[in-house]
Enzyme design. Structure first.
Site, PDB file in Angstrom:
ATOM      1  N   GLY A  81       4.745  21.163 -13.089  1.00  0.00           N
ATOM      2  CA  GLY A  81       4.471  20.216 -12.167  1.00  0.00           C
ATOM      3  C   GLY A  81       5.032  20.149 -10.752  1.00  0.00           C
ATOM      4  O   GLY A  81       6.096  20.763 -10.586  1.00  0.00           O
ATOM      5  N   ASP A  82       4.190  19.488  -9.829  1.00  0.00           N
ATOM      6  CA  ASP A  82       5.133  19.266  -8.661  1.00  0.00           C
ATOM      7  C   ASP A  82       4.319  17.944  -8.002  1.00  0.00           C
ATOM      8  O   ASP A  82       3.683  17.442  -8.386  1.00  0.00           O
ATOM      9  CB  ASP A  82       4.591  20.386  -7.968  1.00  0.00           C
ATOM     10  CG  ASP A  82       5.390  20.590  -6.346  1.00  0.00           C
ATOM     11  OD1 ASP A  82       6.589  20.850  -6.372  1.00  0.00           O
ATOM     12  OD2 ASP A  82       4.920  20.263  -5.270  1.00  0.00           O
ATOM     13  N   SER A  83       5.328  17.419  -7.019  1.00  0.00           N
ATOM     14  CA  SER A  83       4.921  16.302  -6.501  1.00  0.00           C
ATOM     15  C   SER A  83       5.248  16.411  -5.071  1.00  0.00           C
ATOM     16  O   SER A  83       6.009  17.091  -4.344  1.00  0.00           O
ATOM     17  CB  SER A  83       5.642  15.066  -6.982  1.00  0.00           C
ATOM     18  OG  SER A  83       5.717  14.866  -8.308  1.00  0.00           O
ATOM     19  N   GLY A 119       0.774  17.302  -9.032  1.00  0.00           N
ATOM     20  CA  GLY A 119       0.150  18.702  -9.854  1.00  0.00           C
ATOM     21  C   GLY A 119       0.603  18.748 -11.193  1.00  0.00           C
ATOM     22  O   GLY A 119       1.620  18.605 -11.480  1.00  0.00           O
TER      23      GLY A 119
END
Length: 263
Positions: A81-83, A119
Site C-alpha cells: 500500500g501507499d498513500s 493505493g
C-alpha cells in the site's frame, strides 16, 4: 490463511490487528523516489495521485512476493500500500522537516482540505496444492461474484496495472485484476477545522507526529481534533482502506475476510 504486509507501518498493522488479522510484516525495500522519477521520466510528466499510490503499492507488493521471508518463499497473500495527500493539485508526501510540516499545514488550512489517495495491491502467492487457479475473471476466480475487471498490465506502459485505476475522482475508488494481482485505489476527501491557529500548528508539529506521515497529519493521533469531516473510508486515511481490501480479496480471489482472522 497468511497475509504478508509489505510495510513496517505500525498504523497499517494496527488497522489489520483491530479487525482480527495478524499480518507478517516485511520491509519491501523499494526506492520510492527512484521509482516515481523513472515513471515520470517515461511519461514525460508528473504522476497524478492515483497513479503514484497505485504504482508504488504494486512495487512494494511485488518486492515481497518475489523474495524470501525468513529464508522461505512466500505462502499466502501479499498486500502493498501507499498513500499521498493532494491539496489544490499538489501532492504531499512525508514532510520530514518541521518547517516543511508547518508550511504544509498553512497551505492545507488555506485550502480548507484535500484528498487522501490510498493505493492497494494484493498478490496471490499461495503455494498449497489445492489453491484455486485463475478463472475467466483474471485474478478473480470463476466463482467470485462479481469478478474484478481484468486488464493486461503491459497495456499500461510504465505504470502497468496502475494505469487502469488512474481515473478515480476524489472520493471514489477503482479496482482491476491482472493475472495474480488485484490493484485498487481508494480516496477520501478531508475537511480541516477553519479556526486552527498558528499556535496550534506549532504545538502539533512540535510533537513530531506529522513529520513521517503523508500529508503531515494522522487521524488516529493528535490531528484527529483538527479534522472536521471525512468523505470516504476513515481507514484509507490511516494507511489502507479496509473495505477495499476486503473487496479485493473477495472479488479477486474468492477469499472471505474472516478467512484471514487469527483465531
Amino acid at each position: 490463511m497468511r497475509l504478508y504486509l509489505a510495510s513496517t507501518s505500525p498504523a497499517r498493522r494496527a488497522l489489520l490487528a483491530q479487525t482480527g488479522i495478524e499480518p507478517v510484516l516485511v520491509a519491501p525495500g523499494v526506492d520510492e523516489d527512484a521509482a516515481v522519477d523513472s515513471a515520470a521520466a517515461s511519461l514525460g510528466r508528473d504522476l497524478t495521485g492515483p497513479e503514484l499510490v497505485a504504482m508504488l503499492a504494486v512495487a512494494k507488493a511485488d518486492a515481497v512476493a518475489d523474495g524470501l521471508v525468513a529464508g522461505e518463499t512466500v505462502d499466502g497473500f501479499v498486500f502493498g500500500g501507499d498513500s499521498a495527500f493532494e491539496v489544490d493539485g499538489v501532492l504531499y508526501g512525508k514532510p520530514h522537516d518541521p518547517e516543511v510540516a508547518r508550511e504544509r499545514w498553512r497551505q492545507m488550512l488555506a485550502a480548507g482540505g484535500g484528498t487522501l489517495w490510498s493505493g492497494h495491491c494484493v498478490v496471490d502467492r499461495r503455494r498449497a496444492l489445492d489453491a484455486p487457479v485463475p478463472g475467466p475473471g483474471g485474478a478473480g476466480r470463476a466463482d467470485t461474484v462479481p469478478p474484478v475487471r481484468t486488464v493486461d498490465a503491459s497495456g499500461g506502459g510504465p505504470l502497468g496495472a496502475a494505469a487502469f485505476v488512474a481515473g478515480v475522482a476524489p472520493g471514489g475508488s477503482a479496482m482491476v485484476a491482472d493475472g495474480d494481482h488485484v490493484v485498487a485505489v481508494d480516496s477520501a476527501v478531508l475537511t480541516f477545522a477553519d479556526d486552527m491557529s498558528p499556535a496550534e500548528i506549532d504545538a502539533y508539529v512540535a510533537t513530531g507526529e506529522p513529520l513521517e506521515v503523508a500529508g503531515a497529519f494522522t487521524i488516529d493521533g493528535r490531528a484527529a481534533a483538527y479534522i472536521t469531516r471525512i468523505d470516504g473510508a476513515p481507514s484509507a486515511v490511516v494507511g489502507l482502506s479496509l473495505p477495499v481490501l476486503r473487496s479485493m480479496l473477495l472479488r479477486g480471489f474468492g477469499i472471505a475476510w474472516h478467512d484471514l482472522w487469527a483465531l
